[in-house]
Write a protein that holds these residues in place. Structure first.
Motif, PDB file in Angstrom:
ATOM      1  N   THR A 227       0.823  -1.201   0.000  1.00 11.94           N
ATOM      2  CA  THR A 227       0.000   0.000   0.000  1.00 11.94           C
ATOM      3  C   THR A 227       0.857   1.251   0.000  1.00 11.94           C
ATOM      4  O   THR A 227       0.571   2.222  -0.708  1.00 11.94           O
ATOM      5  CB  THR A 227      -0.917   0.013   1.232  1.00 11.94           C
ATOM      6  OG1 THR A 227      -1.712  -1.175   1.244  1.00 11.94           O
ATOM      7  CG2 THR A 227      -1.826   1.225   1.220  1.00 11.94           C
ATOM      8  N   CYS A 228       1.914   1.228   0.786  1.00  7.21           N
ATOM      9  CA  CYS A 228       2.764   2.399   0.925  1.00  7.21           C
ATOM     10  C   CYS A 228       3.444   2.777  -0.387  1.00  7.21           C
ATOM     11  O   CYS A 228       3.600   3.954  -0.702  1.00  7.21           O
ATOM     12  CB  CYS A 228       3.825   2.133   2.004  1.00  7.21           C
ATOM     13  SG  CYS A 228       4.601   3.618   2.657  1.00  7.21           S
TER      14      CYS A 228
ATOM     15  N   PHE B   8      -7.793  13.847   6.304  1.00  7.23           N
ATOM     16  CA  PHE B   8      -8.484  12.560   6.265  1.00  7.23           C
ATOM     17  C   PHE B   8      -7.627  11.446   6.871  1.00  7.23           C
ATOM     18  O   PHE B   8      -8.147  10.462   7.398  1.00  7.23           O
ATOM     19  CB  PHE B   8      -8.851  12.241   4.813  1.00  7.23           C
ATOM     20  CG  PHE B   8      -9.619  10.968   4.631  1.00  7.23           C
ATOM     21  CD1 PHE B   8     -10.865  10.790   5.215  1.00  7.23           C
ATOM     22  CD2 PHE B   8      -9.104   9.931   3.861  1.00  7.23           C
ATOM     23  CE1 PHE B   8     -11.590   9.620   5.036  1.00  7.23           C
ATOM     24  CE2 PHE B   8      -9.813   8.752   3.671  1.00  7.23           C
ATOM     25  CZ  PHE B   8     -11.058   8.599   4.258  1.00  7.23           C
ATOM     26  N   CYS B   9      -6.303  11.609   6.799  1.00 12.53           N
ATOM     27  CA  CYS B   9      -5.399  10.587   7.342  1.00 12.53           C
ATOM     28  C   CYS B   9      -5.427  10.541   8.871  1.00 12.53           C
ATOM     29  O   CYS B   9      -5.105   9.502   9.461  1.00 12.53           O
ATOM     30  CB  CYS B   9      -3.964  10.866   6.892  1.00 12.53           C
ATOM     31  SG  CYS B   9      -3.643  10.611   5.140  1.00 12.53           S
TER      32      CYS B   9
ATOM     33  N   ALA C 279      -1.438   7.175   1.518  1.00 16.54           N
ATOM     34  CA  ALA C 279      -1.232   8.326   2.408  1.00 16.54           C
ATOM     35  C   ALA C 279      -1.253   7.900   3.874  1.00 16.54           C
ATOM     36  O   ALA C 279      -0.451   8.382   4.685  1.00 16.54           O
ATOM     37  CB  ALA C 279      -2.293   9.389   2.146  1.00 16.54           C
ATOM     38  N   PHE C 280      -2.169   6.972   4.239  1.00 16.47           N
ATOM     39  CA  PHE C 280      -2.193   6.458   5.619  1.00 16.47           C
ATOM     40  C   PHE C 280      -0.837   5.822   5.956  1.00 16.47           C
ATOM     41  O   PHE C 280      -0.239   6.091   7.000  1.00 16.47           O
ATOM     42  CB  PHE C 280      -3.274   5.397   5.820  1.00 16.47           C
ATOM     43  CG  PHE C 280      -4.657   5.801   5.409  1.00 16.47           C
ATOM     44  CD1 PHE C 280      -5.026   7.141   5.334  1.00 16.47           C
ATOM     45  CD2 PHE C 280      -5.600   4.837   5.087  1.00 16.47           C
ATOM     46  CE1 PHE C 280      -6.312   7.504   4.957  1.00 16.47           C
ATOM     47  CE2 PHE C 280      -6.887   5.184   4.718  1.00 16.47           C
ATOM     48  CZ  PHE C 280      -7.242   6.525   4.635  1.00 16.47           C
TER      49      PHE C 280
ATOM     50  N   ALA D 105       2.255   6.922   8.586  1.00 21.41           N
ATOM     51  CA  ALA D 105       2.817   6.052   9.622  1.00 21.41           C
ATOM     52  C   ALA D 105       4.328   5.923   9.468  1.00 21.41           C
ATOM     53  O   ALA D 105       5.082   6.078  10.439  1.00 21.41           O
ATOM     54  CB  ALA D 105       2.154   4.674   9.558  1.00 21.41           C
ATOM     55  N   ALA D 106       4.796   5.645   8.247  1.00 20.94           N
ATOM     56  CA  ALA D 106       6.232   5.449   8.020  1.00 20.94           C
ATOM     57  C   ALA D 106       7.027   6.725   8.279  1.00 20.94           C
ATOM     58  O   ALA D 106       8.065   6.696   8.951  1.00 20.94           O
ATOM     59  CB  ALA D 106       6.468   4.962   6.593  1.00 20.94           C
TER      60      ALA D 106
END
Length: 497
Positions: free
Chosen positions: A72-73, A198-199, A362-363, A367-368
């Motif tokens: 996903t990232c 939104f994240c 984006a989420f 996080a990363a």
């Protein structure tokens, strides 16, 4: 310059990790405040002790959820669609095909090298920590500091880029569906900031559920891929293989097609940068020294396969490159989907899949990037480190680092209001900074191999091929880093840079 390590610090790589003591043998100050359920395995407890770090984040990720996180990232096949415009300027579809194969081989060697280091030291710091371990003592602090900032800049720019990408894709869909719409830059900036906002709940309120959100996004990642590829092949007539695979294109005005193609490699390369994202979640991964390298290499294998199939699909189903490039949407792939299906509804649905996946990206990047920044602050590598290194006890996330990362993204997206070119110039530094961090890390690893006959114990190893893989990775990165800094077209002006 802020010092991250004292002269008395002993690099963890010089500490034997051949045995894994029971967690009862580790002092309480190394275990932190995390309950035993979330400390991971005995190996995790031992690794944190060797690294000299407290366990303050819960280990919620396993192999499957980390595979989803990495996929996903990076947003691999989705990204190659979004970056299609670069290829239509320099290189054409032959470069997309052959260039991706070359980049996939080279980047696999890069990530194999990083995976071995991740198995030695599974820490959220990633590159800067490894450089500190493997660099000569006289250069340890300086090189580690530079590596930390390169990685931090890279991930902060990547997060801003994906927020901007989602916002402007939505804007492109509006332009496609409404011929009366006037494409204004501030619309894209506001939509991009909305994505950053939104994240917030996904990386705070739902932080404990993020691994399972990533698993769900992995499912959409694969199913959405099948939907886009299947639709393209079903609705278009395949172009001639001789044309799409052999007729390179120089639309950048460069002296030779070869030079144009080297510059155009930015597109296939872009979707192969960022798999170090898993590393920055290592302190939230169960059995990290084994899970991380397997997750990194599995995600590389999965996504290289998906992107290759998408590349073949684009090459043969693109139709007229001119017709795709001449679009009011700002994204040739949206126009490509519309030209293939002839349906606004179908185009909206297929593009919406990429919007969902880029939003998930984006989420993951929030996080990363926040974990990397938090870890760097923990080692006093950034201003305000005492605040940025804090972890929210309520959500068990580095909340200050999350806030700073999303704020930076929102501010960078505002640059688009004044100049789209300036925004692109700034965000493109993300890929360059990340590649430079890879280069520096692998170079110091090679130096360590040359100075020491034996590497520290690790659970994932390249064995006797390690040095050859490291050298090949470094040789591959050298020309890529050089050409990634070139503009797409000439003459170069303030409007075309």
């Amino acid at each position: 310059m802020v010092s991250m390590y004292t002269d008395n610090d002993k690099p963890p790589a010089q500490v034997s990790t051949s045995s894994s003591p029971n967690s009862d043998d580790i002092s309480d100050d190394r275990l932190g405040d995390v309950s035993k359920r979330y400390r991971g395995t005995t190996n995790d407890v031992h690794d944190m002790s060797v690294l000299g770090k407290k366990q303050v984040l819960k280990r919620n990720f396993n192999f499957l959820t980390m595979l989803g996180f990495a996929s996903t990232c990076v947003a691999s096949w989705e990204g190659i669609l979004a970056y299609l415009g670069f290829i239509l300027v320099d290189g054409g579809t032959p470069l997309l095909f052959w260039g991706f194969i070359a980049c996939a081989i080279g980047q696999t060697a890069v990530y194999a090298s990083l995976s071995e280091m991740a198995s030695i030291s599974p820490t959220a710091g990633g590159q800067y920590h490894w450089v500190s371990e493997f660099a000569p003592r006289s250069y340890q602090k300086l090189l580690s500091y530079v590596s930390g900032w390169l990685t931090a800049i890279g991930w902060q720019m990547y997060l801003a880029s994906v927020c901007f990408l989602v916002g402007t894709i939505i804007q492109g869909l509006i332009a496609l569906n409404n011929p009366m719409y006037i494409y204004l830059r501030w619309h894209g900036s506001l939509l991009s900031i909305a994505i950053a906002v939104f994240c917030v709940p996904f990386v705070t309120l739902f932080a404990s559920k993020l691994p399972w959100i990533e698993a769900g996004l992995l499912f959409i990642h694969v199913v959405g891929f099948l939907a886009v590829v299947g639709t393209m092949w079903a609705t278009t007539d395949a172009s001639s293989a001789k044309v799409v695979l052999l007729q390179f294109y120089n639309g950048g005005g460069w002296p030779t097609t070869g030079l144009s193609s080297m510059i155009g490699l930015i597109a296939p390369m872009a979707v192969l940068v960022g798999y170090d994202c898993s590393v920055h979640m290592s302190e939230e991964t169960r059995d990290a020294s084994s899970t991380l390298p397997r997750a990194i290499m599995s995600s590389v294998l999965l996504n290289v396969t998906l992107v290759f199939i998408m590349v073949v699909t684009i090459c043969f189903c693109l139709g007229s490159p001119t017709a795709a490039a001449d679009t009011v949407t700002g994204y040739p792939y949206i126009q490509m989907l519309y030209n293939a299906t002839g349906s606004y509804a179908a185009t909206n649905v297929l593009t919406a899949i990429t919007v969902v996946m880029f939003s998930g990206c984006a989420f993951s990047e929030t996080a990363a990037s926040s974990r990397q920044l938090w870890s760097f602050a923990r080692d006093k590598g950034v201003p305000g480190h005492s605040w940025l290194s804090q972890v929210s006890p309520r959500w068990n996330v580095p909340l200050p680092a999350v806030i700073v990362s999303l704020t930076i993204s929102a501010l960078i997206c505002l640059i688009n209001i004044g100049s789209y070119v300036a925004l692109q110039a700034i965000t493109s530094f993300g890929a360059l900074a990340t590649l430079l961090s890879y280069y520096l890390t692998i170079a110091t690893f090679i130096g360590y191999r040359l100075r020491n006959a034996k590497l520290p114990a690790r659970r994932w190893s390249l064995g006797s091929f390690g040095m050859a893989v490291n050298v090949f990775a470094l040789a591959f990165l050298t020309p890529l880093i050089f050409f990634i800094m070139w503009p797409l077209v000439r003459p170069v002006t303030a409007q075309t840079m």
